[in-house]
Design an enzyme around this catalytic site. Sequence first.
Site, mmCIF file in Angstrom:
data_model
loop_
_atom_site.group_PDB
_atom_site.id
_atom_site.type_symbol
_atom_site.label_atom_id
_atom_site.label_comp_id
_atom_site.label_asym_id
_atom_site.label_seq_id
_atom_site.Cartn_x
_atom_site.Cartn_y
_atom_site.Cartn_z
ATOM 1 N N SER A 146 3.870 -8.944 -0.713
ATOM 2 C CA SER A 146 3.938 -10.280 -1.292
ATOM 3 C C SER A 146 5.280 -10.887 -0.931
ATOM 4 C CB SER A 146 3.805 -10.211 -2.823
ATOM 5 O OG SER A 146 4.119 -11.459 -3.418
ATOM 6 N N TYR A 159 7.043 -6.262 -10.657
ATOM 7 C CA TYR A 159 6.206 -6.701 -9.537
ATOM 8 C C TYR A 159 7.037 -6.877 -8.265
ATOM 9 C CZ TYR A 159 2.777 -9.348 -6.846
ATOM 10 O OH TYR A 159 1.909 -9.764 -5.871
#
Length: 268
Positions: A146, A159
């Site tokens: 990501s 995350y």
Amino acid sequence: MLHTAPSLAPLVFITGASSGLGQAMALQYYRAGYRLALVARRVDAIQDWASSQGLDAQRWQSYAADVSHTDSIVQAGQQCLQQQGVPDVVIANAGISIGMDTRERTDLDVMTQLLATNNVGLAATFHPFIDGMVQRGSGALVGIASVAGIRGLPGHGAYCASKAAVIAYCESLRGELRGSGVRVVTLLPGYIDTPLTRQNRYSMPFLMTAEAFAQRAVASIARGDSYRVIPWQMGIVAKLLRALPNGLYDKVLAGRPRKHRQGQQTSQ
């Protein structure tokens, strides 16, 4: 004995295939003539989706697994080897995204869950297939990272850390497999329109559909890219943010809404 099936169509193995990016990439590969090995905790969701899309039952197989449990996803990979053969492409797509506050004891457990799923689960997804791919001299191992892995975001500590680890892990694995014929591809999605991202409390520049991402992702894998940010505009944004001095970066993000912590998301 492993089922090699040399005369069959190429095979793609995808985790997190019950929704979102996993389903979108599965459909792209199906349309390209691939056979599908689809993995999720709930195989009934895969079966319902495959039926709704009118997929040929001879061209896909589902496997129940929880990638946060190493033995579970390894077993799914071994079942795929026995039933469908060595995949041409393996996409470690399954992942979770939950906000955290390090002051909260329960959020340390959230971080443990995130790392088990997004990092150990990714490596465990690749594990069953490496020997077969190396022996064959071809294949692609695809890690879904990501842009959040490029620089840390307040409230996203677990995350961001997990996706930064995906980037570093895939780079390490790429070096290990250099010269084997097995490619390692790192894909970094920007903001993708899914049920979970619709709950985000902050702006999402260059938001794209899962279908648009899947088209570009499959093309990137086919080209042999080793690293690709999708969409490319987010790659430029990420590089600019990476170049900012820490003090200026912190000011830019001051007051930015944070990601929902566990229990704050609405149910899907």
